[in-house]
Design a protein around this motif. Structure first.
Motif, mmCIF file in Angstrom:
data_model
loop_
_atom_site.group_PDB
_atom_site.id
_atom_site.type_symbol
_atom_site.label_atom_id
_atom_site.label_comp_id
_atom_site.label_asym_id
_atom_site.label_seq_id
_atom_site.Cartn_x
_atom_site.Cartn_y
_atom_site.Cartn_z
ATOM 1 N N SER A 114 100.511 123.368 9.605
ATOM 2 C CA SER A 114 101.339 123.599 10.796
ATOM 3 C C SER A 114 102.413 124.655 10.573
ATOM 4 O O SER A 114 102.899 125.248 11.544
ATOM 5 C CB SER A 114 101.993 122.285 11.245
ATOM 6 N N PHE A 115 102.787 124.900 9.319
ATOM 7 C CA PHE A 115 103.792 125.937 9.055
ATOM 8 C C PHE A 115 103.326 127.296 9.573
ATOM 9 O O PHE A 115 104.147 128.141 9.948
ATOM 10 C CB PHE A 115 104.079 126.017 7.547
ATOM 11 N N LEU A 116 102.020 127.502 9.623
ATOM 12 C CA LEU A 116 101.485 128.791 10.062
ATOM 13 C C LEU A 116 101.643 129.016 11.555
ATOM 14 O O LEU A 116 101.453 130.129 12.046
ATOM 15 C CB LEU A 116 99.998 128.881 9.684
ATOM 16 N N GLN A 117 102.011 127.969 12.303
ATOM 17 C CA GLN A 117 102.264 128.126 13.729
ATOM 18 C C GLN A 117 103.633 128.749 13.999
ATOM 19 O O GLN A 117 103.942 129.082 15.147
ATOM 20 C CB GLN A 117 102.154 126.770 14.427
ATOM 21 N N LEU A 118 104.448 128.895 12.953
ATOM 22 C CA LEU A 118 105.736 129.586 13.075
ATOM 23 C C LEU A 118 105.450 131.073 12.930
ATOM 24 O O LEU A 118 105.227 131.576 11.835
ATOM 25 C CB LEU A 118 106.695 129.088 11.986
ATOM 26 N N ILE A 119 105.444 131.799 14.057
ATOM 27 C CA ILE A 119 104.817 133.114 14.060
ATOM 28 C C ILE A 119 105.782 134.272 13.787
ATOM 29 O O ILE A 119 105.376 135.425 13.894
ATOM 30 C CB ILE A 119 104.055 133.359 15.380
ATOM 31 N N ASN A 120 107.026 133.975 13.444
ATOM 32 C CA ASN A 120 107.930 135.037 13.003
ATOM 33 C C ASN A 120 108.948 134.443 12.029
ATOM 34 O O ASN A 120 109.084 133.218 11.905
ATOM 35 C CB ASN A 120 108.612 135.728 14.185
ATOM 36 N N VAL A 121 109.647 135.309 11.339
ATOM 37 C CA VAL A 121 110.590 134.864 10.314
ATOM 38 C C VAL A 121 111.722 134.052 10.929
ATOM 39 O O VAL A 121 112.190 133.069 10.343
ATOM 40 C CB VAL A 121 111.154 136.080 9.538
ATOM 41 N N ARG A 122 112.148 134.412 12.131
ATOM 42 C CA ARG A 122 113.212 133.661 12.798
ATOM 43 C C ARG A 122 112.825 132.196 12.959
ATOM 44 O O ARG A 122 113.609 131.289 12.655
ATOM 45 C CB ARG A 122 113.518 134.284 14.158
ATOM 46 N N ASP A 123 111.606 131.948 13.421
ATOM 47 C CA ASP A 123 111.142 130.568 13.603
ATOM 48 C C ASP A 123 110.978 129.859 12.261
ATOM 49 O O ASP A 123 111.263 128.655 12.146
ATOM 50 C CB ASP A 123 109.819 130.543 14.360
ATOM 51 N N GLN A 124 110.504 130.567 11.266
ATOM 52 C CA GLN A 124 110.351 129.964 9.940
ATOM 53 C C GLN A 124 111.703 129.516 9.387
ATOM 54 O O GLN A 124 111.846 128.387 8.892
ATOM 55 C CB GLN A 124 109.695 130.962 8.980
ATOM 56 N N LEU A 125 112.696 130.382 9.496
ATOM 57 C CA LEU A 125 114.033 130.039 9.000
ATOM 58 C C LEU A 125 114.639 128.897 9.800
ATOM 59 O O LEU A 125 115.261 127.985 9.225
ATOM 60 C CB LEU A 125 114.941 131.270 9.065
ATOM 61 N N SER A 126 114.457 128.924 11.109
ATOM 62 C CA SER A 126 115.005 127.865 11.952
ATOM 63 C C SER A 126 114.395 126.514 11.592
ATOM 64 O O SER A 126 115.098 125.500 11.496
ATOM 65 C CB SER A 126 114.753 128.193 13.427
ATOM 66 N N ALA A 127 113.076 126.481 11.403
ATOM 67 C CA ALA A 127 112.403 125.228 11.039
ATOM 68 C C ALA A 127 112.890 124.727 9.679
ATOM 69 O O ALA A 127 113.186 123.533 9.524
ATOM 70 C CB ALA A 127 110.893 125.433 11.016
ATOM 71 N N LEU A 128 112.983 125.616 8.705
ATOM 72 C CA LEU A 128 113.414 125.205 7.367
ATOM 73 C C LEU A 128 114.853 124.695 7.370
ATOM 74 O O LEU A 128 115.182 123.725 6.663
ATOM 75 C CB LEU A 128 113.258 126.364 6.385
ATOM 76 N N LYS A 129 115.710 125.305 8.170
ATOM 77 C CA LYS A 129 117.091 124.827 8.265
ATOM 78 C C LYS A 129 117.147 123.446 8.922
ATOM 79 O O LYS A 129 117.934 122.583 8.512
ATOM 80 C CB LYS A 129 117.943 125.838 9.030
ATOM 81 N N SER A 130 116.322 123.231 9.950
ATOM 82 C CA SER A 130 116.265 121.912 10.588
ATOM 83 C C SER A 130 115.750 120.857 9.616
ATOM 84 O O SER A 130 116.259 119.731 9.570
ATOM 85 C CB SER A 130 115.366 121.955 11.829
ATOM 86 N N ILE A 131 114.739 121.226 8.850
ATOM 87 C CA ILE A 131 114.202 120.296 7.849
ATOM 88 C C ILE A 131 115.266 119.945 6.823
ATOM 89 O O ILE A 131 115.463 118.768 6.478
ATOM 90 C CB ILE A 131 112.971 120.924 7.164
ATOM 91 N N ARG A 132 115.983 120.957 6.342
ATOM 92 C CA ARG A 132 117.014 120.708 5.332
ATOM 93 C C ARG A 132 118.096 119.771 5.857
ATOM 94 O O ARG A 132 118.575 118.885 5.130
ATOM 95 C CB ARG A 132 117.638 122.028 4.868
ATOM 96 N N ARG A 133 118.489 119.939 7.125
ATOM 97 C CA ARG A 133 119.511 119.070 7.724
ATOM 98 C C ARG A 133 119.081 117.609 7.735
ATOM 99 O O ARG A 133 119.920 116.710 7.680
ATOM 100 C CB ARG A 133 119.806 119.514 9.164
ATOM 101 N N HIS A 134 117.796 117.368 7.829
ATOM 102 C CA HIS A 134 117.294 115.997 7.941
ATOM 103 C C HIS A 134 116.975 115.348 6.594
ATOM 104 O O HIS A 134 116.626 114.166 6.558
ATOM 105 C CB HIS A 134 116.047 115.976 8.824
ATOM 106 N N LEU A 135 117.076 116.101 5.516
ATOM 107 C CA LEU A 135 116.728 115.563 4.201
ATOM 108 C C LEU A 135 117.941 114.990 3.476
ATOM 109 O O LEU A 135 119.049 115.519 3.566
ATOM 110 C CB LEU A 135 116.101 116.648 3.328
ATOM 111 N N ASP A 136 117.699 113.921 2.711
ATOM 112 C CA ASP A 136 118.692 113.443 1.751
ATOM 113 C C ASP A 136 118.931 114.528 0.711
ATOM 114 O O ASP A 136 118.093 115.429 0.523
ATOM 115 C CB ASP A 136 118.169 112.197 1.005
ATOM 116 N N GLU A 137 120.051 114.449 -0.001
ATOM 117 C CA GLU A 137 120.233 115.327 -1.153
ATOM 118 C C GLU A 137 119.122 115.039 -2.160
ATOM 119 O O GLU A 137 118.868 113.882 -2.517
ATOM 120 C CB GLU A 137 121.596 115.091 -1.802
#
Length: 261
Positions: A114-137
């Protein structure tokens, strides 16, 4: 993907996720990872619930996130029919900016490439930042992509590729892809043709949909993850933990959230 195409793609996705195919091996990998790390778990791009339900069957709480209300409706019915409704919460949201309130998680997974559905760098960075916010340390993000061997991609361009035959009740669905490459933007434009046949081999209907995927190179993924505050803990060339090397067709990544300096 246009909303008008959603019923067609949901149909195909549900046939695909309910059949035996090469991707079934990812269920074992993600279930074992969830059992090892513990829950609750977020699955991004959960679709009709293939992985979320398998994890919930192990007694682990799951939050399934997908933009498609239609897919989530199917997922919820499947979970309820199995008596797992209390173990899974379904969240309608984009993977680029999702929000699961009230907690962080030890594990976020993204199956089905599903990561490949992020079709530009902006979307990739946005998704990764959202994921990081939801993770424990120290929490883990696990996902997989195909490895873009350019020679193979070039050989597939402009040709029809048979993707398989999938059961649909007593009928069968045949799937073919036609791919065109935008190498400058690293986009694969895929036209997917599906044809439904009855038990007598008679064609019942044909459908055509458009899909875009942004392929990513291994070193590119390493930089994206580092920029967003992750450290790659493991890279595998298969769901069976084979070493990742130049001949690998698949890249499975386990990245952990690190403290910002």
């Amino acid at each position: 993907m246009g909303r008008n195409l959603e019923p067609i793609m949901t149909d195909y996705y549900n046939f695909f996720s309910g059949s035996t195919n090469d991707f079934d091996q990812d269920i074992t990998y993600f279930v074992e990872l969830a059992k090892q790390i513990g829950g609750p778990v977020i699955e991004l791009g959960c679709g009709t619930g293939r992985c979320s339900i398998a994890i919930a069957q192990e007694g682990i709480e799951v939050f399934g996130v997908d933009f498609s209300a239609e897919k989530l409706k199917i997922a919820k019915k499947k979970a309820d029919d199995l008596g797992l409704g209390h173990k899974i919460k379904w969240v309608e949201a984009s993977i680029t900016n999702f929000h699961v309130p009230g907690k962080t998680f030890p594990l976020v997974i993204m199956p089905d490439r599903s990561f490949l559905q992020l079709i530009n760098v902006r979307d990739q960075l946005s998704a990764l930042k959202s994921i990081r916010r939801h993770l424990d340390e120290g929490g883990m993000f696990a996902f997989h992509v195909f490895v873009p061997h350019l020679r193979k991609l070039t050989e597939m361009e402009g040709k029809y590729t048979f993707r398989g035959t999938f059961p649909a009740g007593e009928d069968e669905i045949e799937v073919y892809d036609f791919m065109e490459l935008d190498t400058f933007n690293q986009i694969a434009h895929i036209t997917r043709y599906t044809e439904r046949f009855n038990i007598r081999g008679e064609s019942l209907n044909r459908q055509k949909t458009k899909i875009r995927l942004r392929y990513a190179f291994p070193s590119e993924l390493s930089h994206l993850l580092a920029v967003c505050g992750f450290k790659i803990q493991n890279r595998y060339g298969s769901f069976y933990h084979a070493p990742f090397d130049a001949a690998s067709e698949e890249l499975v990544v386990e990245a952990v959230k690190i403290a910002r300096r």
